[in-house]
Motif scaffolding. Sequence first.
Motif, short mmCIF file in Angstrom:
data_model
loop_
_atom_site.label_atom_id
_atom_site.label_comp_id
_atom_site.label_asym_id
_atom_site.label_seq_id
_atom_site.Cartn_x
_atom_site.Cartn_y
_atom_site.Cartn_z
N THR A 123 3.45 1.85 21.32
CA THR A 123 3.44 0.38 21.43
C THR A 123 2.10 -0.21 21.00
N PRO A 124 0.96 0.24 21.57
CA PRO A 124 -0.32 -0.32 21.09
C PRO A 124 -0.62 0.06 19.64
N LEU A 125 -0.19 1.25 19.21
CA LEU A 125 -0.42 1.62 17.81
C LEU A 125 0.33 0.69 16.86
N TYR A 126 1.54 0.33 17.24
CA TYR A 126 2.33 -0.59 16.42
C TYR A 126 1.61 -1.94 16.29
N HIS A 127 1.17 -2.47 17.43
CA HIS A 127 0.48 -3.77 17.40
C HIS A 127 -0.87 -3.67 16.67
N LEU A 128 -1.55 -2.54 16.83
CA LEU A 128 -2.83 -2.36 16.14
C LEU A 128 -2.62 -2.31 14.63
N THR A 129 -1.58 -1.62 14.21
CA THR A 129 -1.26 -1.58 12.78
C THR A 129 -1.00 -2.98 12.25
N ASN A 130 -0.24 -3.74 13.02
CA ASN A 130 0.07 -5.12 12.62
C ASN A 130 -1.20 -5.97 12.52
N ALA A 131 -2.10 -5.79 13.50
CA ALA A 131 -3.35 -6.56 13.50
C ALA A 131 -4.20 -6.20 12.30
N TYR A 132 -4.32 -4.90 12.02
CA TYR A 132 -5.10 -4.48 10.85
C TYR A 132 -4.48 -5.03 9.56
N PHE A 133 -3.16 -4.95 9.47
CA PHE A 133 -2.47 -5.42 8.27
C PHE A 133 -2.70 -6.91 8.06
N MET A 134 -2.52 -7.70 9.13
CA MET A 134 -2.68 -9.15 9.01
C MET A 134 -4.13 -9.52 8.70
N ALA A 135 -5.07 -8.71 9.16
CA ALA A 135 -6.49 -8.97 8.89
C ALA A 135 -6.89 -8.47 7.50
N GLY A 136 -5.95 -7.81 6.79
CA GLY A 136 -6.25 -7.28 5.47
C GLY A 136 -7.02 -5.98 5.49
N ARG A 137 -7.03 -5.31 6.62
CA ARG A 137 -7.74 -4.04 6.75
C ARG A 137 -6.73 -2.91 6.52
N TYR A 138 -6.32 -2.72 5.26
CA TYR A 138 -5.21 -1.84 4.95
C TYR A 138 -5.54 -0.37 5.19
N ALA A 160 -6.83 -0.53 24.73
CA ALA A 160 -5.53 -0.20 25.34
C ALA A 160 -5.13 1.23 25.02
N LEU A 161 -5.43 1.68 23.81
CA LEU A 161 -5.09 3.05 23.40
C LEU A 161 -5.82 4.08 24.26
N GLU A 162 -7.01 3.71 24.75
CA GLU A 162 -7.78 4.66 25.56
C GLU A 162 -7.24 4.78 26.98
N HIS A 163 -6.43 3.80 27.40
CA HIS A 163 -5.99 3.76 28.79
C HIS A 163 -4.47 3.92 28.97
N ILE A 164 -3.77 4.17 27.87
CA ILE A 164 -2.32 4.24 27.97
C ILE A 164 -1.86 5.69 27.92
N SER A 165 -0.71 5.97 28.51
CA SER A 165 -0.19 7.34 28.52
C SER A 165 0.31 7.73 27.14
N GLU A 166 0.36 9.02 26.88
CA GLU A 166 0.81 9.52 25.58
C GLU A 166 2.23 9.06 25.26
N GLU A 167 3.07 8.98 26.29
CA GLU A 167 4.46 8.61 26.03
C GLU A 167 4.62 7.15 25.63
N ASP A 168 3.61 6.34 25.94
CA ASP A 168 3.68 4.91 25.60
C ASP A 168 2.76 4.52 24.45
N ILE A 169 2.16 5.49 23.79
CA ILE A 169 1.10 5.19 22.83
C ILE A 169 1.59 4.45 21.58
N LEU A 220 -4.07 -5.41 28.71
CA LEU A 220 -4.77 -5.55 27.43
C LEU A 220 -3.79 -5.84 26.31
N LEU A 221 -2.63 -5.18 26.37
CA LEU A 221 -1.59 -5.44 25.37
C LEU A 221 -1.11 -6.89 25.44
N GLU A 222 -0.95 -7.38 26.66
CA GLU A 222 -0.52 -8.78 26.84
C GLU A 222 -1.52 -9.75 26.23
#
Length: 634
Positions: free
Chosen positions: A405-420, A394-403, A371-373
Motif C-alpha cells: 500500500t505505501p509502495l503504491y502511493h510512493l510510486t504514484n507520488a514519485y511519478f506525479m513529481a516527475g521523479r521517474y 510509513a514504509l519503515e513502520h509498516i508490516s511486510e504484509e501491508d507494504i 502517515l498514509l492518511e
Amino acid sequence: MKKLFLFFLILFFLCTSFTFSYQSLDAYAYIQLKIMVEEGSEKDSSGFQLIDQRKMILKEGKENFCFLGNFTLYVTPTIIEDKIFLSVELYTLGPQVQKISKELLTSSGELLEFGRVRVKEDRVFRVWISPSLWNVGKRIDWCDFSPKDPDDFYSEVSIHYTFYCMKNSLADFHWLKNKDFLEKVYKKHKKSWMFSYPEKIDYFLSPCYLSGVGWDFRFESALDPVKNSVFVVYNKEKKGLFSPFAMELLYYRYWGYAPKFIVEGLAGERDLAHFYAKKLKKKKNLIPLKKLILSKDYRSYPKDLAFYSASSFVSFLIEKYGQGEFKKFYNEVTDLTLDEVLFSIYKKNICELEAEWHNFLDEYSPSAWKLLEFATTKLSYNEYDQAIVLLKDALEHISEEDILTPLYHLTNAYFMAGRYSDAKESVNKMLEIKPEEPELWNALGNNYFFDGEDSLAKKAFFKALELAPDYGDCYFKLGKISLRQKDFGNAITYFSEAESLAGNLLDLIEVNLCFGEVYDFLCDDSLKNDKYKKALDYSKRFTKNAPESPLSYLKMGESFLGLGDLGSAIDYLNTALFLERRPNLLGEIYLALGKAYQKKGDLSMAKTLYKKVLYTTSNKKDLEEAKKSLKDLD
C-alpha cells in the motif's frame, strides 16, 4: 455545485501569482501601522513587558483589521496633509467583551498608548499603536474585492462552515475536496473536547491577498475571532487551507485567550506534529521551549520549527497529564505567567516538562496508517515532496504484509513529481513481491515511457500483455511509441486495439487524439477531422463529469487545436494551466499552447511557451519536442 465557465475571469487570475488591483498610487498612499502589546499587572504599572507585536499596511478609507493578544483592532485611516487620522475600535474575546473606540489625529511615527484591556485574573494588556506614512516604491500584491459582496464572492454552507470564494477560482473548483478536509479536521477537535459550537465559521478562500485583512504570512491566513472569520489565500502556489487558524478560532471562542504558543499548538494535528518534532529533534533543530513562550518570539521563528514544536509539546501535555489539567492550565495561562502556571498545575517547570517531552519523542513511533492518511491528503493537493517524506517513513513502520500500500502511493507520488527513476525503483520493489501483477508491469512501462526509454517501456508493456492480454493502456502506450517512431501502421493497429478496450472517457479521448495525429501525418484530412471531432465530443462529456479536473480542459484544448480552432484551444489550455501543478502535465499544456500560438503566427509567444516546457516538465519527449520547436523557430 454548478460550475460556470467564465474564461475572462480565469484569464484575469492566470499566470500572475494573483497580483490584483495595481493602482497608480501617489507617494504615502499607504500607512504602516505597528501594533504592540505589553502585559503586566493592574497592581504594578512599572512591570509591563512587550509580549507581542505586528505590523500591517492599511488601505486608506477602508476598515482594516488585525488580531493579536486577546483582541481584534479595526482601523480606518485617512491621510490629511501630513497627518494621519485614525478611526479605531478594539474588541476583545469573550466571555466578557471589552470595547474601546477612539478617533485620533497623529503625526507619522508617533507612538500612542491606545488603551488597556483585562486578560485573566489581575493581568492586563497595554496596547500601543504607531502609524507611519509609507512611501510606495513598488506594487502591492493586494486585491480589492469584497468578500461579503455576492458580486465578488459567493457562499456555500457545510455542517460547521460557511465558505466564501470567487466563481471559477481554484477554491471554487476544489470546493468539495476543501470542504471534506476542513470538516474532517473540525470533527477531530470536536470529538476530543466534546464541543457543541452553535455558529458556523465564516471561511473565506481568496485567490489573492485581500486589502484590509491582517494577513499572517507564515500561514497565508488571517484570523478574526471577534467576527468568527478565517481568511486564507488559496491558489496554485499558496494553500492557506492547511493553516491551524480555523481550529484556533474554535478555542478562542470557547475558552478565550492563551499565548500563541499554546493555542496554535492546541490547534495542530497531534500525530503529524510528533512525527515532524521527532525529525527536528534528530537533526538537533528543536527550538528550546523557553524561546517560544512569548508570542512575539514564537512568531519570529521559522513557521514549521515553531509550529510543530508547539503542537507536539501541547499534545504531549494532554496525552500524559490529561485534558482536565490542560484545560485548567489554558484558562489561567498568559505569556508572562506561563512558567508560574505550568508549575502550579503540573508541579514541574518548563525545563523538566521539556525533558520529559524529549524522552517521549525518542520513544515515539508513528502509526504507519496515520502517515498514509496524511500522505494521501498531501497527494490530493499535489504536495508531492511532503507526501514522499511521509510515505518513506510509513514504509519503515509498516508490516511486510501491508507494504504494497505505501509502495503504491510512493510510486504514484514519485511519478506525479516527475521523479521517474525513483518511481521505477518503487515499482521494482513491488514486482519482487508480486511478479505476475500486470498493473505493476504497466506502471513500470509508464515510467520508462515518460523517461524517454522506449525500448525498456515496450518490454514492460509486452510483459503486462502476456499476463493480461486485454490491458488497453499497454496497447495505447505501444501506439504512442510507434507514433514517435513514425511507424504509422503499427500505431494504427495498437490504437485500434486500445479503442476497443477503452474503459472510460479519458481513454477514448486520448486514443482519438492520437488517431488524429496519425492521420495528420498521413495527410488524410477527412479521417483526421473525424477523430478530432470524436475526441472533442468525448472531452465535452468528460468536462461535464469532472469540471474540477485540469485534464478535462487540457483535452478540450488539444481537441480544438487538432481541429484548427485556435481561439478555443488557447482558452481551454489556459484554463488547464490555471488548475494544473503536476510537472509532466504542465509540460504538455505549455507545449500545446506553444503549438497553438505558433499556428496563430505569434512566434514570440510560442517561443516563450516552449521555453517554459524546458523548466517545468520532466517528460523527456516533451523536452525534446520543445527544444526542436525552439530550434526551428530560431
